[in-house]
Design a protein around this motif. Structure first.
Motif: not given
Length: 464
Positions: A396-402, A435-442
């Motif tokens: 439920f969060t945007a892709d984590d680059s770290k 919670k919604e699935f973020p657009s463009g997330g995994w």
């Protein structure tokens, strides 16, 4: 003598003569029954009474501002630096859990005997004991170790492959299919697009010619437009039914029991009861509504199983029922109803009829010499519940680059995360309906869009 008729004593003794006069006056006061003059306090005594050493002896401590300043400036930063250095050098594993000893003694350590459900005279004719509990199997779903290191769990899931020879070319009749069951309490929330994703994941990953998904509810869902679409499109592979708990409990130890009325605002207690009753009556697979299936479950179906709760080895709650499979009239479920009937009523909002029940049943089975049901490793359906370095990213969060997946394994299409999702069988989302699935997330890229694409492709094939 002064004008007041009395001798004025000096504040401090400054000479021998003064000291003599004071002692004389003090002695006179002590000998007189009508007057009293307290003896003067020597200068040395006054100084000692107010000295720091005297104060500390009385238990009164004073911290100087300079000391406080040194602690804040030097000691605190040093402690923080040592902790950060330790975190960088070592990998801490800390978990605290507190259990009442009385509860452990009564619910865990105390073992009641089995009810005899595995006796050949009691086993239902619908249940093949030699094949189910003691028969030979093609796949192995238990690794025999915790699978905490790296991607071991995901890689192990990838070793379980289906048998191509078992695939049916012709669609089966509805009752001859493998029945998949799920449940939605329509009095808690309406069925909407967020809940539809579970249906999409099922029809995109399972063989619709040999399986059927039954959506159970405590009320009529037939008027829902989303569900009407699936009924029209998959008439043999999808059905809506209303739960009748007393009828489902017929022939079990819970028949007529007031325990059948147990429920809570989270639908945990009644949901745990319903999943067991449905599998007892119809057999098949149970899937929680808050799940997304990622792969065909057919390779697992030769086993009866529950799943591991997570990779933390919870001592008293090791099992989860979000994904489980039992055959119709399974003696395992018969024994489970016996445990429920003789145990204390479930606590509201608890997993007493879930994780705790499966654990109590498992221990009774092995104590009684019965091979227990299988336990799928955590990542097969619950890869979110493990350590930071090997659990699935937050859906439920945007892709984590770290994160681990993005830094070394790849979160893009065809990367390490994509490969792991193709090995496991599902993703359990733990009731996070708000919670919604973020657009463009995994989840959106690697699962949801693929579900839609697969369903569109199947619809095109059907139209041809």
């Amino acid at each position: 003598m002064s004008r007041g008729g009395y001798e004025r004593l000096p504040m401090y003794a400054s000479s021998d003569s003064s000291t003599t006069r004071m002692r004389s006056s003090a002695g006179h006061a002590r000998n007189s029954p009508f007057s009293f003059t307290p003896p003067p306090t020597p200068r040395r005594a006054i100084t000692r009474a107010h000295s720091p050493s005297r104060t500390r002896a009385r238990g009164e401590w004073f911290i100087r501002p300079r000391t406080v300043f040194l602690v804040i400036k030097i000691v605190v930063p040093t402690i923080v630096l040592v902790v950060l250095l330790g975190m960088f050098t070592y990998e801490p594993h800390i978990e605290l859990a507190f259990y009442q000893r009385k509860w452990i003694k009564e619910e865990i350590e105390h073992l009641e005997p089995l009810a005899g459900c595995f006796d050949s005279s009691r086993v239902s004719a619908n249940y093949n004991l030699s094949e189910a509990a003691y028969g030979r199997t093609r796949t192995e779903v238990q690794a025999g170790m915790p699978l905490k290191m790296g991607l071991d769990c995901y890689d192990f899931a990838g070793t379980i492959q289906g048998d191509p020879s078992k695939r049916s070319s012709a669609p089966l009749a509805a009752d001859d299919r493998t029945q998949y069951h799920t449940y939605w309490r329509n009095d808690l929330a309406p069925f909407g697009p967020r809940q539809e994703w579970m249906l999409k994941s099922f029809f995109a990953t399972q063989d619709v010619s040999t399986t059927r998904l039954i959506l159970w509810s405590n009320g009529d869902l037939g008027h829902n437009e989303i569900l009407q679409n699936y009924l029209r499109r998959y008439p043999a592979a999808f059905a809506l039914k209303i739960v009748d708990i007393p009828s489902l409990a017929q022939g079990t130890e819970l028949q007529g029991s007031p325990l059948l009325k147990s429920k809570d605002a989270k639908a945990w207690v009644d949901g745990d009861l319903i999943r067991l009753l449905l599998l007892w009556n119809y057999g098949g697979v149970w899937v929680d509504m808050d799940s997304l299936l990622t792969r065909d479950l057919e390779p697992l179906l030769e086993h009866e199983f529950v799943t591991q709760w997570d990779c933390y080895d919870k001592v008293y709650q090791p099992f989860n029922g979000a994904l489980m499979r039992f055959r119709q009239h399974s003696p395992y479920l018969c024994e489970a109803f016996h445990v429920m009937a003789i145990s204390a009523p479930p606590r509201s909002g608890s997993t007493d009829w879930g994780s705790l029940l499966y654990f109590k049943l498992w221990r009774r089975l092995v104590a009684g010499g019965i091979p227990p049901f299988k336990v799928l490793p955590f990542c097969f359906s619950d890869g979110r519940s493990c350590r930071l370095d090997n659990r699935l990213p937050d859906p439920f969060t945007a892709d984590d680059s770290k994160g681990r997946w993005t830094k070394g394994l790849g979160i893009e299409e065809g990367g390490g995360l994509d490969a792991a999702l193709k090995k496991v069988f599902g993703v359990h989302l733990h009731n996070q309906w708000d919670k919604e699935f973020p657009s463009g997330g995994w989840v959106d890229r690697l699962l949801l869009k693929r579900f839609d694409k697969k369903l569109e492709s199947r619809q095109s094939d059907d139209e041809l």
